[in-house]
Design a protein around this motif. Structure first.
Motif, short mmCIF file in Angstrom:
data_model
loop_
_atom_site.label_atom_id
_atom_site.label_comp_id
_atom_site.label_asym_id
_atom_site.label_seq_id
_atom_site.Cartn_x
_atom_site.Cartn_y
_atom_site.Cartn_z
N TYR A 56 -10.49 -26.18 -40.07
CA TYR A 56 -11.30 -24.85 -40.17
C TYR A 56 -10.70 -23.61 -40.36
CZ TYR A 56 -15.53 -21.80 -39.10
OH TYR A 56 -16.48 -20.86 -39.01
N LEU A 57 -9.47 -23.45 -39.85
CA LEU A 57 -8.85 -22.06 -40.17
C LEU A 57 -7.67 -22.26 -40.99
CD1 LEU A 57 -8.48 -21.06 -36.16
CD2 LEU A 57 -9.92 -20.06 -37.92
N ASP A 58 -7.13 -23.47 -41.18
CA ASP A 58 -5.91 -23.45 -42.30
C ASP A 58 -6.30 -23.26 -43.78
OD1 ASP A 58 -6.78 -25.97 -43.01
OD2 ASP A 58 -5.00 -27.03 -41.79
N GLY A 59 -7.41 -23.22 -43.90
CA GLY A 59 -7.85 -23.06 -45.43
C GLY A 59 -8.14 -24.25 -46.21
N SER A 60 -7.78 -25.48 -45.73
CA SER A 60 -7.91 -26.98 -46.22
C SER A 60 -9.42 -27.04 -46.41
CB SER A 60 -7.36 -28.19 -45.50
OG SER A 60 -7.69 -28.10 -44.28
N ALA A 61 -10.29 -26.79 -45.66
CA ALA A 61 -11.83 -27.12 -45.94
C ALA A 61 -12.76 -25.71 -46.14
CB ALA A 61 -12.29 -27.59 -44.55
N SER A 62 -11.92 -24.57 -46.52
CA SER A 62 -12.58 -23.35 -46.52
C SER A 62 -13.40 -23.32 -48.15
CB SER A 62 -11.73 -22.28 -46.46
OG SER A 62 -12.29 -20.81 -46.46
N GLU A 63 -14.61 -22.85 -47.95
CA GLU A 63 -15.41 -22.39 -49.02
C GLU A 63 -16.06 -20.98 -48.92
OE1 GLU A 63 -19.24 -24.49 -51.76
OE2 GLU A 63 -18.50 -25.22 -49.83
N LYS A 64 -15.50 -20.24 -49.77
CA LYS A 64 -16.14 -18.89 -49.79
C LYS A 64 -17.50 -18.56 -50.46
CE LYS A 64 -12.00 -16.16 -49.23
NZ LYS A 64 -11.18 -15.05 -49.88
N ILE A 65 -18.56 -18.04 -49.99
CA ILE A 65 -20.00 -17.87 -50.39
C ILE A 65 -20.04 -16.43 -50.72
CG2 ILE A 65 -22.34 -18.24 -50.28
CD1 ILE A 65 -20.99 -20.66 -49.94
N PRO A 66 -19.95 -16.17 -52.12
CA PRO A 66 -20.05 -14.75 -52.72
C PRO A 66 -21.35 -13.99 -52.25
CG PRO A 66 -20.51 -16.13 -54.26
CD PRO A 66 -20.05 -17.16 -53.35
N GLY A 67 -21.40 -12.78 -51.90
CA GLY A 67 -22.43 -11.81 -51.61
C GLY A 67 -22.68 -10.58 -52.30
N PRO A 68 -23.69 -9.91 -52.16
CA PRO A 68 -23.65 -8.41 -53.10
C PRO A 68 -22.76 -7.74 -52.31
CG PRO A 68 -25.47 -8.72 -51.28
CD PRO A 68 -24.60 -10.06 -51.21
N ASN A 69 -22.21 -6.84 -53.52
CA ASN A 69 -21.28 -5.75 -53.29
C ASN A 69 -20.04 -6.41 -52.47
OD1 ASN A 69 -23.00 -4.12 -54.61
ND2 ASN A 69 -23.12 -2.58 -52.85
#
Length: 552
Positions: free
Chosen positions: A251-264
């Motif tokens: 969860y913290l090492d980036g291997s499963a991370s997915e960013k959700i874009p938002g406004p601004n």
């Protein structure tokens, strides 16, 4: 005989570890302090657990129990707490023992012991039966259990990629100090950060014929960034926009991370979390809050981020649909429930608008409440609570199911420790995402006068989970379809039915994320449980907003 070999035998003759519920920096830590290496030692093997369980079941039946279950539990915790450039504490805790629950003379009895030997377990089972028989003198109706077929010998494990307890403490401390340092470089005057890891190693057996071994992992990274204006004598904070999860250190090492874009440029996270990036944003946003405009009270359309809406779901839907609160059996931690049986029986009570579909789910990947089986040996499942806005069901366990005409338990029974008796606890309760393609930007552009709210803040709710007030972490004014700057002093007030009937629009599954509560309190004596709440960003029209900074 070395310790590793000894543990793998029939039991821990030393009596193992008893429960010591010691708060550390406001966090309940269960067990005795141990070394980090101790957390990696194996527990009793499955064959030994089965033998010990049979001792309990046979002892209970020999004393007159018509039903019995036993839970052998090893509960591990690690908690790290830092401030600025200093480590405040590193706590490792282990708790180990056995709880035995029985029905005798139609009545429940329970006893627990840290003496994990055949003699100790047999005595606990006999004590549980004696308690049940004593209680039976006051029991008006016998306990009625929903049927549950035994599942035999099975196992389930949280599908982790990296066991957090195997990650060196130094690596975790380095991460927290980096988080603090980056926040301080970007405007935070004070910074505290925390990591919390839990591993529940639970073995359940019952006279129904179940022998279930489970290995459950949870993780929670969090922080608070504080910005100050010394000249004005003001400060503002921004907490982490993280969610505790049923995952490992991935969860913290980036291997499963997915960013959700938002406004601004605002960012959300799913199935992974960039703690450093969030800390940098938090420091800047806490500093921006120092000069943010105070809100003008009035009616607004609210666009609520999942990291905020999860708490509102928890308090206004999760707790009110707990059947024990509905029945008045449970009133601790903020009361009973307005969602009484008469409303459910009509099959037409509009809890919310037709867009509101809320499910209870013990199977959703990466969530806190997900297990293979509950603490009654019932397989995890999903079921509807609110369908097309209508209240259709509650949360029920084996001795409650018949009350609402269910033929089986919903599988939401839980105890927070081997020494605690299991009872009805909230499963993951989530709002389904919208079916039409819609982003947060799409939603905002349709709002003339509104507020976009991110993150959990202070809240209050009445004794029937009906009238409430919620704050948040970040507030942005929406004016004519665009964000128009940050606001301060925002809280919204409503009642549960009015609020959910004002639900007007939902983003789709691409925006769906979870919020989590790592320590949800209930019961007396109190217990804690972990639960997640998922949603996409959602709009609610015409909600009353107050100014919390106004002086009376």
């Amino acid at each position: 005989m070395n310790r590793r070999h000894f543990i793998q035998q029939a039991g821990l003759g030393l009596g193992a570890l008893s429960l010591a519920n010691v708060p550390v920096a406001g966090i309940p830590v269960m067990g005795y302090a141990v070394s980090p290496e101790r957390l990696l030692e194996p527990g009793i093997d499955v064959a030994a657990k089965k033998r010990l369980s049979d001792v309990a079941l046979n002892a209970a039946k020999s004393k007159g129990a018509t039903y019995a279950d036993v839970r052998i539990g090893r509960y591990l915790q690690q908690y790290l707490f830092t401030r600025e450039n200093r480590v405040q504490s590193v706590t490792n805790a282990e708790s180990f023992g056995v709880g035995v629950r029985v029905i005798a003379n139609g009545t429940w009895g329970f006893a627990a012991t840290s003496d994990v030997t055949p003699d100790g377990i047999a005595k606990a089972a006999q004590t549980a039966v004696a308690i049940a028989k004593a209680n039976a003198r006051l029991q008006k109706e016998p306990v009625q259990l929903a049927p549950q077929a035994g599942v035999g010998d099975v196992s389930w494990k949280t599908p982790i990629k990296r066991n957090a307890f195997e990650v060196p403490v130094q690596e975790k401390v380095d991460l927290l100090l980096k988080v603090n340092g980056e926040a301080m470089k970007n405007g935070a005057a004070f910074m505290q950060s925390n990591l919390f890891f839990i591993n529940e190693q639970k073995y359940f057996a019952s006279t129904d014929g179940s022998y279930i071994d489970q290995d459950i992992h949870r993780i929670w990274p969090t922080f608070t960034a504080t910005a100050t204006d010394r000249q004005a004598g003001k400060f503002q904070t921004r907490d982490a926009i993280s969610s505790p999860m049923g995952m490992g250190y991935e969860y913290l090492d980036g291997s499963a991370s997915e960013k959700i874009p938002g406004p601004n440029g605002l960012v959300g996270y799913r199935n992974g979390y960039d703690m450093v990036e969030d800390a940098i944003m938090a420091a800047k946003q806490a500093k921006e809050k120092l000069t943010a405009r105070t809100v003008q009270a009035g009616k607004y359309d609210l666009v609520l981020d999942p990291n905020h809406l999860g708490l509102t779901i928890h308090e206004s839907v999760g707790h009110p649909t707990e059947l024990d609160r509905v029945l008045g059996y449970e009133a601790n931690y903020a009361g009973t429930s307005f969602a009484t049986l008469d409303k459910w029986k009509t099959k037409s009570f509009n809890y919310g608008s037709k867009l509101v579909n809320i499910v209870a789910d013990k199977t959703q990947p990466y969530t806190l409440g997900t297990v293979g089986y509950d603490d009654e040996g019932v397989p995890a499942k999903q079921w509807d609570l609110i369908k097309d806005g209508v209240l259709v069901n509650y949360q029920a366990i084996r001795d409650q199911a018949a009350i609402i005409g269910e033929k089986a338990s919903h599988g939401c029974c839980y105890a927070d420790n081997w020494s605690s008796v299991q009872f009805q606890r909230m499963p993951n309760v989530s709002l389904k995402a919208g079916t039409e393609k819609r982003s947060v930007n799409d939603m905002i552009k349709d709002v003339e006068k509104g507020i976009y709210i991110i993150g959990r803040g202070s809240y209050s709710i009445d004794q029937q989970r009906y009238n409430f007030q919620f704050g948040g972490q970040l507030f942005y004014e929406i004016k004519n379809g665009q964000l128009a700057g940050m606001l301060n002093d925002v809280a919204y007030q409503s009642n549960t039915q009015e609020f959910w009937n004002s639900c007007a629009q939902l983003c789709d599954q691409d925006d769906y994320r979870t919020f989590g509560s790592f320590f949800d309190g209930k019961g007396q004596p109190s217990q804690v449980s972990a639960v997640s709440h998922g949603s996409a960003t959602t709009r609610f029209n015409g909600v009353n907003v107050i100014n919390t900074g106004r002086k009376i």
